[in-house]
Design an enzyme around this catalytic site. Structure first.
Site, PDB file in Angstrom:
ATOM      1  N   GLU A  82       0.812  -1.215   0.000  1.00 16.95           N
ATOM      2  CA  GLU A  82       0.000   0.000   0.000  1.00 16.95           C
ATOM      3  C   GLU A  82       0.845   1.264   0.000  1.00 16.95           C
ATOM      4  O   GLU A  82       0.343   2.352   0.271  1.00 16.95           O
ATOM      5  CB  GLU A  82      -0.972  -0.032   1.176  1.00 16.95           C
ATOM      6  CG  GLU A  82      -1.929  -1.203   1.054  1.00 16.95           C
ATOM      7  CD  GLU A  82      -2.975  -1.264   2.149  1.00 16.95           C
ATOM      8  OE1 GLU A  82      -2.918  -0.426   3.071  1.00 16.95           O
ATOM      9  OE2 GLU A  82      -3.846  -2.136   2.076  1.00 16.95           O
ATOM     10  N   LYS A  99     -15.491  -1.524   1.894  1.00  9.39           N
ATOM     11  CA  LYS A  99     -14.736  -2.021   0.744  1.00  9.39           C
ATOM     12  C   LYS A  99     -15.738  -2.579  -0.258  1.00  9.39           C
ATOM     13  O   LYS A  99     -16.393  -3.587   0.018  1.00  9.39           O
ATOM     14  CB  LYS A  99     -13.748  -3.118   1.171  1.00  9.39           C
ATOM     15  CG  LYS A  99     -12.610  -2.626   2.060  1.00  9.39           C
ATOM     16  CD  LYS A  99     -11.739  -3.788   2.512  1.00  9.39           C
ATOM     17  CE  LYS A  99     -10.515  -3.319   3.287  1.00  9.39           C
ATOM     18  NZ  LYS A  99      -9.722  -4.459   3.823  1.00  9.39           N
TER      19      LYS A  99
END
EC number: 4.2.1.11
Length: 426
Positions: free
Chosen positions: A205, A337
């Site tokens: 990330e 999500k």
């Protein structure tokens, strides 16, 4: 109003070099929408199912040609001629066509790509931004970023048990300023890590993945970087954790190999409470395992009045699991999500369910991302006030920050940066 005339799917690569699904939807008017879906590394057991080919001769079995085929055959046949702006009906048609409780037959990756591409095509049809199409006239809140600047757990090859150490520039006046603050701290952290002899490789990330052994080490480096960059920890910048505790939960115990600790649920709660007492940690995600409901109740009773307790693997953006948590008084925030539940309409239902119950919502990326910036628009559309989209490196992460900057610029004086309004007060 315009009907769907064609849907085209393809296999592309995500930020880890793994295959994922991208879909183009075309309407009768000629308007088009494109969406690509992400994938996760630390996935909850209750998530909707990504369909992978399993053919070891291609991408080690991770290919998505079956999902692509489902889009271009069954899903196209079911949706061709459907009104693109009836999002709920379109999503329900795909859910019914799939016929499983977790979208395992057609694949959540196939269904979600179509769902998002339809919404984008509809926005294009109306010639309005996606955030305005989804959120309406009052979509104007720019979210506080949770910037993942130190990676551990499943996102990095280092001994740190906790998966994400994040900063939140709550004191910034605008989203653009928040991104600048984060970038300055990230650059300072790189200098500090390098000076201390640590590598400055980045994880999935975009955060650094140094060979630190404990949460205290990571939080110490972050604190010094914030201060050296000219900001005040706890005032200008707050901290957040994603423990991803399910990943080190074994036989009822939390086995933190990097820390050299083996804890029961009460011990894990005490460990997190100690960290929150010593650092300006205002948000903890997945502090306990996804099915440790009793432990979550203790964590919520202990920290819930002062710390945002975010359910990711716990809720998997599923309205039914979220309602169970609300009824039990577990956690106080939902991580959102889109690929955990698999359609836009179900995602929006989950956010609405959370907000009606007084829970916060945090829009989130996945560790395997693409250049698709849809979640930036969804964060503004839902006025959720917070977004997780990685660090200040890797274009798959900065694409979302750049889209938020564009949206803030477009909204001009109507834009509102959430800032300190996200903080809980005792």
């Amino acid at each position: 109003m315009s009907a769907i005339v064609d849907i085209v799917a393809r296999e592309i690569l995500d930020s880890r070099g793994n295959p994922t699904v991208e879909v183009d939807v075309e309407l009768a008017s000629g308007a088009k929408g494109r969406a690509a879906v992400p994938s996760g590394a630390s996935t909850g057991a209750h998530e909707a199912v990504e369909l992978r080919d399993g053919d070891k001769s291609r991408f080690g079995g991770k290919g998505v040609l079956k999902a692509v085929e489902h889009v271009e055959t069954e899903i196209l046949e079911a949706l061709q001629g459907a009104e693109s702006m009836d999002q709920v009906a379109i999503d329900e048609a795909m859910i019914d066509l799939d016929g499983t409780p977790n979208k395992a037959r057609l694949g959540a990756n196939a269904i979600l790509a179509v769902s998002l591409a339809v919404a984008k095509a509809s926005a294009e049809e109306l010639q309005i931004p996606l955030y305005r199409y989804v959120g309406g006239v009052y979509a104007r809140t720019l979210p506080v970023p949770m910037m993942n600047i130190v990676n551990g757990g499943q996102h990095a090859d280092n001994p740190i048990d906790i998966q994400e150490f994040m900063i939140q520039p709550v004191g910034a006046p605008t989203l653009a300023d928040a991104v600048r603050v984060g970038s300055e701290i990230f650059a300072q952290l790189k200098k500090n890590l390098s000076a201390a002899g640590h590598n400055t490789n980045v994880g999935d990330e975009g955060g650094f993945a140094p060979g630190l052994k404990s949460a205290d080490d990571a939080l110490g480096f972050i604190t010094k970087a914030v201060e050296a960059a000219g900001y005040r920890p706890g005032d200008d910048v707050t901290f957040a954790l994603d423990c991803a505790a399910t990943e080190f939960y074994r036989d009822g115990l939390y086995v933190m190999e990097g820390e050299g600790k083996t804890l029961d649920s009460a011990g894990m709660v005490a460990y997190l409470a100690d960290l929150a007492a010593r650092y300006p940690i205002v948000s903890i995600e997945d502090g306990l395992a996804e099915d440790d409901w009793e432990g979550w109740a203790v964590l919520t009773a202990t920290l819930g009045k002062t710390v945002q307790l975010v359910g990711d693997d716990l809720f998997v953006t599923n309205p039914d699991r979220l309602r169970r948590g609300i009824k039990a008084g577990v956690a106080n925030s939902l991580l959102v999500k889109v690929n955990q539940i698999g359609t836009l309409s179900e995602t929006l239902e989950a956010v609405e369910t959370a907000q009606r119950a007084g829970y916060t919502a945090v829009m989130s990326h996945r560790s395997g991302e693409t250049e698709d910036s849809t979640i930036a628009d969804l964060a503004v559309a839902t006025n959720c006030g917070q977004i997780k989209t990685g660090s200040l490196s890797r274009s798959d992460r900065t694409a979302k920050y750049n889209q938020l900057i564009r949206i803030e610029n477009e909204l001009a004086t109507a834009a509102r940066y959430a800032g300190r309004t996200i903080l809980k007060t005792a």
